[in-house]
Design a protein around this motif. Structure first.
Motif, PDB file in Angstrom:
ATOM      1  N   VAL A   1       0.749  -0.967   0.161  1.00  0.00           N
ATOM      2  CA  VAL A   1       0.178  -0.026  -0.127  1.00  0.00           C
ATOM      3  C   VAL A   1       0.982   0.994   0.095  1.00  0.00           C
ATOM      4  CG1 VAL A   1      -1.621   1.546   1.373  1.00  0.00           C
ATOM      5  CG2 VAL A   1      -1.375  -1.370   0.950  1.00  0.00           C
ATOM      6  N   ARG A   2       2.112   0.927   0.390  1.00  0.00           N
ATOM      7  CA  ARG A   2       2.697   2.316   0.652  1.00  0.00           C
ATOM      8  C   ARG A   2       3.449   2.994  -0.570  1.00  0.00           C
ATOM      9  NH1 ARG A   2       8.325   1.292   2.323  1.00  0.00           N
ATOM     10  NH2 ARG A   2       7.599  -0.115   3.077  1.00  0.00           N
ATOM     11  N   CYS A   3       3.603   1.664  -1.157  1.00  0.00           N
ATOM     12  CA  CYS A   3       4.539   2.031  -2.591  1.00  0.00           C
ATOM     13  C   CYS A   3       3.710   2.351  -3.590  1.00  0.00           C
ATOM     14  CB  CYS A   3       4.559   1.049  -2.962  1.00  0.00           C
ATOM     15  SG  CYS A   3       6.118  -0.154  -2.148  1.00  0.00           S
ATOM     16  N   ASN A   4       2.530   2.235  -3.348  1.00  0.00           N
ATOM     17  CA  ASN A   4       1.603   2.761  -4.417  1.00  0.00           C
ATOM     18  C   ASN A   4       0.910   3.916  -3.778  1.00  0.00           C
ATOM     19  OD1 ASN A   4       1.021   0.638  -6.420  1.00  0.00           O
ATOM     20  ND2 ASN A   4      -1.390  -0.231  -5.557  1.00  0.00           N
ATOM     21  N   VAL A   5       0.846   4.279  -3.020  1.00  0.00           N
ATOM     22  CA  VAL A   5       0.866   5.744  -2.560  1.00  0.00           C
ATOM     23  C   VAL A   5       1.928   6.363  -2.647  1.00  0.00           C
ATOM     24  CG1 VAL A   5       1.203   7.408  -0.422  1.00  0.00           C
ATOM     25  CG2 VAL A   5      -0.577   5.383   0.254  1.00  0.00           C
ATOM     26  N   VAL A   6       3.474   5.937  -2.989  1.00  0.00           N
ATOM     27  CA  VAL A   6       4.281   7.049  -3.393  1.00  0.00           C
ATOM     28  C   VAL A   6       3.619   7.107  -5.426  1.00  0.00           C
ATOM     29  CG1 VAL A   6       6.439   7.253  -4.115  1.00  0.00           C
ATOM     30  CG2 VAL A   6       5.719   6.088  -1.356  1.00  0.00           C
TER      31      VAL A   6
ATOM     32  N   GLY B   1      12.734   5.694  -3.362  1.00  0.00           N
ATOM     33  CA  GLY B   1      12.326   6.862  -1.661  1.00  0.00           C
ATOM     34  C   GLY B   1      11.222   5.765  -1.087  1.00  0.00           C
ATOM     35  N   LEU B   2      10.773   6.265  -0.313  1.00  0.00           N
ATOM     36  CA  LEU B   2       9.677   5.786   0.328  1.00  0.00           C
ATOM     37  C   LEU B   2       8.884   4.330  -0.200  1.00  0.00           C
ATOM     38  CD1 LEU B   2       7.636   8.372   2.755  1.00  0.00           C
ATOM     39  CD2 LEU B   2       9.590   6.725   2.768  1.00  0.00           C
ATOM     40  N   ALA B   3       9.368   3.912  -1.650  1.00  0.00           N
ATOM     41  CA  ALA B   3       8.836   3.492  -1.481  1.00  0.00           C
ATOM     42  C   ALA B   3       9.938   1.894  -2.312  1.00  0.00           C
ATOM     43  CB  ALA B   3       7.697   3.304  -3.496  1.00  0.00           C
ATOM     44  N   ALA B   4      10.234   2.162  -2.460  1.00  0.00           N
ATOM     45  CA  ALA B   4      11.545   1.425  -2.444  1.00  0.00           C
ATOM     46  C   ALA B   4      12.860   1.021  -0.268  1.00  0.00           C
ATOM     47  CB  ALA B   4      13.009   2.052  -2.915  1.00  0.00           C
ATOM     48  N   LYS B   5      12.104   1.497   0.705  1.00  0.00           N
ATOM     49  CA  LYS B   5      12.093   1.397   2.052  1.00  0.00           C
ATOM     50  C   LYS B   5      11.878  -0.063   2.506  1.00  0.00           C
ATOM     51  CE  LYS B   5      13.632   4.721   4.183  1.00  0.00           C
ATOM     52  NZ  LYS B   5      13.380   5.993   5.608  1.00  0.00           N
ATOM     53  N   ASP B   6      12.790  -0.716   3.220  1.00  0.00           N
ATOM     54  CA  ASP B   6      12.098  -1.824   3.627  1.00  0.00           C
ATOM     55  C   ASP B   6      10.747  -1.449   4.716  1.00  0.00           C
ATOM     56  OD1 ASP B   6      13.397  -4.099   1.644  1.00  0.00           O
ATOM     57  OD2 ASP B   6      15.334  -4.300   3.347  1.00  0.00           O
ATOM     58  N   GLU B   7      10.414  -2.615   5.088  1.00  0.00           N
ATOM     59  CA  GLU B   7       9.516  -2.037   5.630  1.00  0.00           C
ATOM     60  C   GLU B   7      10.037  -1.624   7.452  1.00  0.00           C
ATOM     61  OE1 GLU B   7       5.451  -0.947   7.438  1.00  0.00           O
ATOM     62  OE2 GLU B   7       6.518  -1.949   5.418  1.00  0.00           O
ATOM     63  N   PRO B   8      10.730  -2.714   8.247  1.00  0.00           N
ATOM     64  CA  PRO B   8      11.758  -1.933   9.766  1.00  0.00           C
ATOM     65  C   PRO B   8      12.469  -1.298   9.346  1.00  0.00           C
ATOM     66  CG  PRO B   8      12.090  -4.827   8.777  1.00  0.00           C
ATOM     67  CD  PRO B   8      11.658  -3.810   7.939  1.00  0.00           C
TER      68      PRO B   8
END
Length: 308
Positions: free
Chosen positions: A207-212, A230-237
């Protein structure tokens, strides 16, 4: 530039170059035209069509409408407005239906934008994902309201219980609305994602990736569905509290408040979108990671004109 003017302007991705002189201006006719030009690369079985594997793997890597139209013209010399057999169509994804529809709407004077989010109307009950990754087109009516259009289900191509030119907003959630529902505990993050031949991708990270990606599309950078940065490429932790706060702000700016089950008069602020896109955690950089479905993970360098 106000929101209407901004969404009339072609982006480098949506710019079709020369368009047919007889391109219809009516959104319903445009949706039928897009449906006639494209086939989803996973729809071959739905239509009883044996799609060439090369097309299934490679067509959807086209980033620009001009490239899609070039491929279409190579496959048939007939005008784009004439009927096409399945083998003469471009084998794309939902993003390509949405982008081509957006390009044609803009070219004929209707403000439009591509939206990334999640649809409920393709699920068959065989997957835990009930809100599947999907892209549609949002277009502005003369009265100022905005509606969602899904050219992929236009012209009876799929049996859906609604008008494809007026998709109910509880049937398609823009990514920001999905993020808000998950964050509030009103929806299960694992219900959002995409079943793929290589395995199901699901969860809050998706969901985070699609927000970006939705923010980028609203800013005129209509990336491929598997592009990450950016924020779409970050691992969840690795996602921090500040990151979550920024994503909450993006969701608030992009989710829009509805005045009916389908349309909204709460315009997405072009100024706010530009401000958010300028954040280095969100802006599309010179190089992105493309997690292609069939061609592997690769780094893609974008021309300066195609970045955020």
């Amino acid at each position: 530039m106000d929101s209407t003017d901004f969404h009339l302007k072609q982006s480098p991705y949506s710019d079709p170059g020369a368009v047919p002189a007889d391109l219809p201006a009516d959104p319903r006719e445009l949706a039928a035209l897009v449906r006639n030009l494209l086939i989803h690369r996973e729809e071959g079985g739905h239509f009883g069509y044996a799609m060439p594997e090369e097309r299934r793997r490679e067509d959807a890597e086209a980033r620009y409408v001009s490239e899609i139209l070039r491929i279409l013209r190579e496959r048939s010399r007939a005008p784009l407005t004439e009927h096409r057999e399945l083998g003469e169509r471009f084998a794309g994804t939902c993003r390509d239906f949405a982008l081509l529809m957006c390009a044609f709407l803009r070219a004929t004077g209707t403000p439009a934008r591509v939206r990334c989010g999640f649809a409920t109307y393709f699920e068959d009950g065989s997957s835990p994902v009930t809100h599947g990754d999907h892209w549609v087109t949002e277009y502005r009516l003369p009265d100022g309201s905005w509606r969602l259009a899904d050219a992929q289900v236009a012209d009876g191509a799929h049996d859906v219980p609604f008008d494809p030119l007026d998709v109910p907003r509880d049937q398609f959630l823009v990514a920001g609305a999905a993020w808000q529902a998950c964050r509030a505990g009103d929806a299960d993050p694992d219900a959002f994602g995409v079943p793929l031949p290589t395995g199901t991708l699901q969860g809050l990270w998706f969901v985070r990736c699609n927000v970006v990606r939705d923010l980028a599309a609203l800013g005129g950078v209509e990336v491929l569905p598997w592009d990450a940065w950016g924020l779409a490429a970050k691992d969840e932790p690795e996602v921090t509290a500040d990151d979550l706060a920024l994503l909450d702000a993006v969701a608030a700016a992009t989710a829009t408040s509805t005045t009916s089950a389908t349309s909204t008069t709460s315009a997405v602020s072009a100024e706010e979108i530009r401000r958010l896109c300028a954040d280095p955690r969100l802006t599309v950089p010179a190089e992105i990671t493309s997690h292609t479905t069939y061609l592997g993970v690769r780094q893609v360098r974008l021309p300066e004109s195609l970045r955020g």
